[in-house]
Design a protein around this motif. Structure first.
Motif, PDB file in Angstrom:
ATOM      1  N   GLU A 100       0.830  -1.210   0.000  1.00 41.57           N
ATOM      2  CA  GLU A 100       0.000   0.000   0.000  1.00 41.57           C
ATOM      3  C   GLU A 100       0.860   1.254   0.000  1.00 41.57           C
ATOM      4  OE1 GLU A 100      -3.576   2.308   2.404  1.00 41.57           O
ATOM      5  OE2 GLU A 100      -2.680   0.530   3.321  1.00 41.57           O
ATOM      6  N   ARG A 104       0.622   4.150  -2.889  1.00 41.46           N
ATOM      7  CA  ARG A 104       0.258   5.531  -2.534  1.00 41.46           C
ATOM      8  C   ARG A 104       1.382   6.495  -2.903  1.00 41.46           C
ATOM      9  NH1 ARG A 104      -5.042   4.733  -1.548  1.00 41.46           N
ATOM     10  NH2 ARG A 104      -5.495   3.409   0.228  1.00 41.46           N
ATOM     11  N   ALA A 109      -3.953   4.689  -8.406  1.00 42.30           N
ATOM     12  CA  ALA A 109      -5.334   4.545  -7.928  1.00 42.30           C
ATOM     13  C   ALA A 109      -5.995   3.264  -8.420  1.00 42.30           C
ATOM     14  CB  ALA A 109      -6.157   5.746  -8.370  1.00 42.30           C
ATOM     15  N   GLY A 130     -10.231  -2.894  -2.577  1.00 36.74           N
ATOM     16  CA  GLY A 130     -11.478  -2.137  -2.612  1.00 36.74           C
ATOM     17  C   GLY A 130     -11.734  -1.403  -1.314  1.00 36.74           C
ATOM     18  N   ASN A 131     -11.517  -2.074  -0.186  1.00 33.43           N
ATOM     19  CA  ASN A 131     -11.730  -1.444   1.110  1.00 33.43           C
ATOM     20  C   ASN A 131     -10.770  -0.285   1.365  1.00 33.43           C
ATOM     21  OD1 ASN A 131     -13.904  -3.007   1.960  1.00 33.43           O
ATOM     22  ND2 ASN A 131     -12.605  -4.563   2.877  1.00 33.43           N
ATOM     23  N   LEU A 132      -9.584  -0.360   0.812  1.00 33.23           N
ATOM     24  CA  LEU A 132      -8.600   0.706   0.978  1.00 33.23           C
ATOM     25  C   LEU A 132      -8.826   1.874   0.016  1.00 33.23           C
ATOM     26  CD1 LEU A 132      -5.417  -1.502   1.477  1.00 33.23           C
ATOM     27  CD2 LEU A 132      -6.507  -0.027   3.205  1.00 33.23           C
ATOM     28  N   GLY A 133      -9.842   1.743  -0.853  1.00 29.90           N
ATOM     29  CA  GLY A 133     -10.186   2.846  -1.744  1.00 29.90           C
ATOM     30  C   GLY A 133      -9.548   2.801  -3.118  1.00 29.90           C
ATOM     31  N   ASN A 135      -9.275   1.550  -6.999  1.00 24.69           N
ATOM     32  CA  ASN A 135     -10.152   1.101  -8.081  1.00 24.69           C
ATOM     33  C   ASN A 135      -9.622  -0.262  -8.506  1.00 24.69           C
ATOM     34  OD1 ASN A 135     -11.692   0.740 -10.401  1.00 24.69           O
ATOM     35  ND2 ASN A 135     -10.374   2.057 -11.622  1.00 24.69           N
TER      36      ASN A 135
END
Length: 191
Positions: A100, A104, A109, A130-133, A135
Motif C-alpha cells: 500500500e 500511494r 489509484a 477495494g476497502n482501501l479505496g 479502483n
C-alpha cells in the motif's frame, strides 16, 4: 494532469500450484497463466508498473516454504528488471507488506489483479484493495482455483468456486474484467 497508469498486481504465480495439479488436484481456467503472460507483456510495453506478489508459507508442511521447490515463481511470470517482488505470509498482499505504501507513494489509484487462487489470496487482496479505496479490477480469465471439499463434505467444482468468488466481488469490491479489456484500455491510454 491525467491519472497515472494502472498497476498490475500478479498474485502467487508459483510452482506449488503445478505440484498440486501433478498430485491430482483439479483446477479451472487452464489458460490463466497464458493470460497473465499477455498482461505482463502489455504492462511492460506501456511502461505501467508491475508488482509481483509471492506467498511464503509458514507451516512446516507448506508447499510454499522458501526452502521448497513450490516457492519459486513460474518462469513465464518471473519479474524483470526493477519490477518489485512483495513477499507475504498471509492471504492479503496488503498485510505485513509495504504494498500500500508503494502504491500511494506513486499515486496509483487503479489496480489490475490476477494470479492464484481466485478464492484465496486473489480474493483477499482484491477485497482489501477495494476497502482501501483503490479502483480494483479483477481479471477473470487470468486467475484460477481448485476443487474444494466443503464443510458438509460435498465437493465443489473449481468453476463454481471461481464464478461465485467473481460474483461476490463484482461491483462492491472490484470490477470484473477480461485480459482483452485491460489490454485495450492500456492501448487507449497510450494513444
Amino acid at each position: 494532469m491525467p491519472d497515472p497508469l494502472p498497476a498490475l498486481i500478479v498474485v502467487d504465480v508459483q510452482r506449488a500450484f503445478d505440484e498440486w495439479e501433478a498430485a491430482g488436484k483439479r483446477r479451472n481456467n487452464p489458460d490463466a497463466v497464458a493470460r497473465i503472460v499477455d498482461l505482463l507483456a502489455a504492462f511492460r510495453a506501456s511502461g505501467a508498473p508491475i508488482f509481483h506478489v509471492r506467498h511464503e508459507g509458514t507451516k512446516p508442511n507448506s508447499t510454499f516454504l522458501p526452502s521448497r521447490s513450490g516457492y519459486a515463481v513460474k518462469d513465464e511470470a518471473r519479474e524483470q528488471g526493477g519490477e518489485p517482488v512483495i513477499v507475504k505470509r498471509v492471504n492479503s498482499a496488503f498485510i505485513g507488506t509495504d504494498l500500500e505504501t508503494r502504491l500511494r507513494a506513486s499515486d496509483i489509484a487503479t489496480l489490475v489483479i490476477c494470479g492464484a487462487t481466485t478464492n484465496h489470496c486473489v480474493e483477499t487482496t482484491t477485497r482489501m484493495a477495494g476497502n482501501l479505496g483503490f479502483n480494483a479490477q479483477l481479471v477473470r480469465d487470468a486467475t484460477w482455483t481448485f476443487d474444494r471439499i466443503g464443510a458438509d463434505g460435498e465437493t465443489h467444482a473449481a468453476e463454481s468456486i471461481h464464478a461465485m468468488t467473481l460474483s461476490n466481488l463484482n461491483g462492491e469490491f472490484a470490477r470484473i474484467v477480461t485480459t482483452n479489456e485491460v489490454i485495450a484500455s492500456l492501448k487507449a491510454v497510450r494513444q
